[in-house]
Write an enzyme that holds these catalytic residues in place. Structure first.
Site, short mmCIF file in Angstrom:
data_model
loop_
_atom_site.label_atom_id
_atom_site.label_comp_id
_atom_site.label_asym_id
_atom_site.label_seq_id
_atom_site.Cartn_x
_atom_site.Cartn_y
_atom_site.Cartn_z
CE LYS A 147 46.73 46.21 32.00
NZ LYS A 147 45.98 45.16 30.94
CE LYS A 181 47.29 50.11 21.06
NZ LYS A 181 47.28 48.96 20.21
CD GLU A 215 39.98 44.96 23.92
OE1 GLU A 215 40.82 44.28 23.57
OE2 GLU A 215 39.60 45.25 25.12
CG ASP A 234 42.25 44.28 31.03
OD1 ASP A 234 43.40 44.08 31.21
OD2 ASP A 234 41.66 44.00 29.87
CG HIS A 239 45.32 50.34 28.00
ND1 HIS A 239 46.78 50.26 28.22
CD2 HIS A 239 44.82 49.17 27.57
CE1 HIS A 239 47.11 49.22 28.28
NE2 HIS A 239 46.08 48.47 28.03
CE LYS A 339 38.64 42.63 27.40
NZ LYS A 339 39.52 43.65 27.36
CE LYS A 344 42.58 45.68 18.16
NZ LYS A 344 42.60 45.59 19.83
#
Ligand code: BG6
Length: 489
Positions: A147, A181, A215, A234, A239, A339, A344
């Protein structure tokens, strides 16, 4: 881990091996696979990059790199053995004739090669042309692409077209590293190996679902890339939508790649469109201002390194997503990612419905509903909130809410958490596409997110500010509160 594919003895060619991804993720992942003896001894790795490097200095870079990015102690003998697999080729990827140099290095007798494009997508087409002109493409080869695959449906189609002129879909491995993951993979097991969840996983039992990927980092010196992308492109387009489709899909007939991908695609296609008519009701976008993280001051987005003023790029997104099908009618999926949030943390919360009738109302006026929390990272685990009788003798029935907590680090101690790229590279070596995104999935995801981005642009509203170190703009709380619900954190 899976057994190595004994057939795969070919070369792995990594374009852009010395870039950020190559150094941080690919080299350490290949090293771990090598150490675990999951790569055939005959398999060689060819690194290609633009830099003029002697063999010695290339090897030295690998050595230093592994020591920097692998947290555990690693011994020199394992590093030496790993390095023996490597060759380096200086290459200008945009020069079609330069690929003849690569052809001299590649094992012409091997029937299958893996090409990993760890480069900006803008040069995927050049690399394909170069490989083709040097006669380095066969129908057995595999190509791995990263990506971002475009920044909208149209640009993704152009990139996909450039690659698919030379490689069939069954040769193309599109990476979304969240699919590598362990805990994301575990969603399949949780849903389809436990009848408890298989039978209760629908509108009859589930009130709503929350998916949060928070995050604490900012944009880490990536202004040039990030300001053009924003959190929607992003993180959400890939995701979050991948996690959503794994959670919402119908049971696939098998673990076969297309079985899974067919079902994920149906979810993406059933997402109710969000456009300028419902954009304010269904989405919130935010941008961080200065604030505090771990007690230290951090700058706002507009003051990040290389920032241009007056950017209207979003660093936070919250969405009320709805899936128009029989299973999920009336069950919202609230998505949230940003962000510079306080921690996180990625997790999924499945909020079950309340009992229709409460026989314990004398002691417990309102029975809380069951809640399943899947902690994707960090502190990986699964927890289920349920009601329980408090042991003991008393005139009344005392009950309490408790948590069944399966903490993976306690349950599987000694087990190192496998990095996403280790799993994904192994799957490429094994020729298994289940954990890679098919072209139609990428396009369906873009179609849904493009409509949201277009609607934001039409409104001309700016993203709402939120102080760094907080859970996002105020409107993200109203988004869910309007439905009489709240974010779990
Ligand atoms: C990447 C995004 O795809 O995922 C980054 O480009 C983000 O902006 C990263 O920080 C998050 O990945 P992880 O594995 O750290 O959750």
């Amino acid at each position: 881990m899976d057994k190595p594919d004994p057939q795969f003895t070919g070369d792995i060619v990594i374009f852009g091996i010395l870039g950020d991804l190559g150094r941080r993720k690919l080299l350490p992942a290949l090293f771990q696979l090598d150490a675990a003896k999951l790569i055939h001894t005959d398999c060689r790795i060819i690194g290609a990059a633009i830099d003029e490097l002697s063999v010695d200095s290339f090897e030295q870079q690998i050595r230093e790199n592994l020591k920097t990015f692998i947290p555990e102690e690693i011994d020199d003998s394992s590093i030496n053995r790993f390095i023996q697999r490597f060759s380096y080729q200086q290459l200008d990827f945009t020069n079609i004739n330069a690929f003849d140099l690569l052809a001299k290095l590649v094992n012409q007798n091997s029937s299958t090669r893996i090409y990993y494009f760890s480069t900006p997508p803008s040069i995927y087409g050049d690399i394909c042309n170069g490989l083709n002109s040097a006669q380095l493409i066969s129908e057995n080869d595999r190509v791995v692409i990263e990506k971002p695959i475009g920044n909208c449906l149209k640009s993704s189609q152009i990139i996909n077209e450039q690659v698919s002129r030379f490689f069939d879909e069954n040769q193309i491995y599109r990476i979304d590293h969240y699919l590598g993951k362990e805990t994301v993979l575990n969603l399949l097991v949780l849903r389809f190996a436990n009848s408890l969840f298989t039978t209760n996983w629908d509108r009859n039992c589930i009130d709503h679902v929350q998916i949060t990927i928070a995050e604490s980092v900012g944009i880490e010196g990536r202004w040039g890339f990030y300001d053009k992308a924003g959190q929607m492109r992003d993180m959400v387009q890939n995701h979050l939508l991948q996690i959503l489709s794994l959670l919402a899909m119908e049971p696939p007939a098998s673990l076969n790649a297309n079985s899974i991908r067919d079902e994920k695609l149906k979810v993406l296609k059933a997402l109710r469109p969000i456009n300028r008519l419902n954009i304010n009701e269904k989405t919130v976008r935010g941008q961080y201002t200065s604030g505090y993280l771990d007690g230290k001051p951090v700058p706002g987005y507009q003051s990040e390194e290389d920032a241009t003023i007056n950017s209207s790029t979003e660093t936070f997104v919250a969405i009320k997503a709805e899936i128009d099908n029989w299973r999920w009618s009336g069950v919202p999926f609230y998505l949230r990612t940003g962000k510079r949030m306080p921690v996180k943390q990625s997790e999924v919360v499945v909020q079950f419905k309340q009992q229709p009738h409460n026989i314990f109302k004398d002691n417990y006026n309102k029975l809380p509903a069951n809640k399943l929390t899947i902690r994707l990272q960090p502190d990986e685990g699964v927890e289920l909130q349920m009601m329980n009788k408090i042991p003991g003798i008393s005139p009344q029935m005392n009950i309490q809410q408790n948590t069944l907590d399966l903490n993976f680090s306690d349950a599987y101690h000694n087990k190192r958490v496998i990095e996403a790229y280790e799993r994904l590279l192994l799957e490429v070596i094994n020729g298994n596409q289940s954990l890679f995104v098919r072209r139609d999935e990428v396009e369906a995801a873009w179609q849904w997110t493009d409509s949201i981005i277009d609607a934001w642009q039409m409104t001309n509203d700016l993203p709402e500010g939120y102080a760094a170190g907080t859970w996002g703009p105020v409107s993200s709380f109203s988004l869910i509160a309007r439905d009489d619900r709240h974010w779990v954190k």
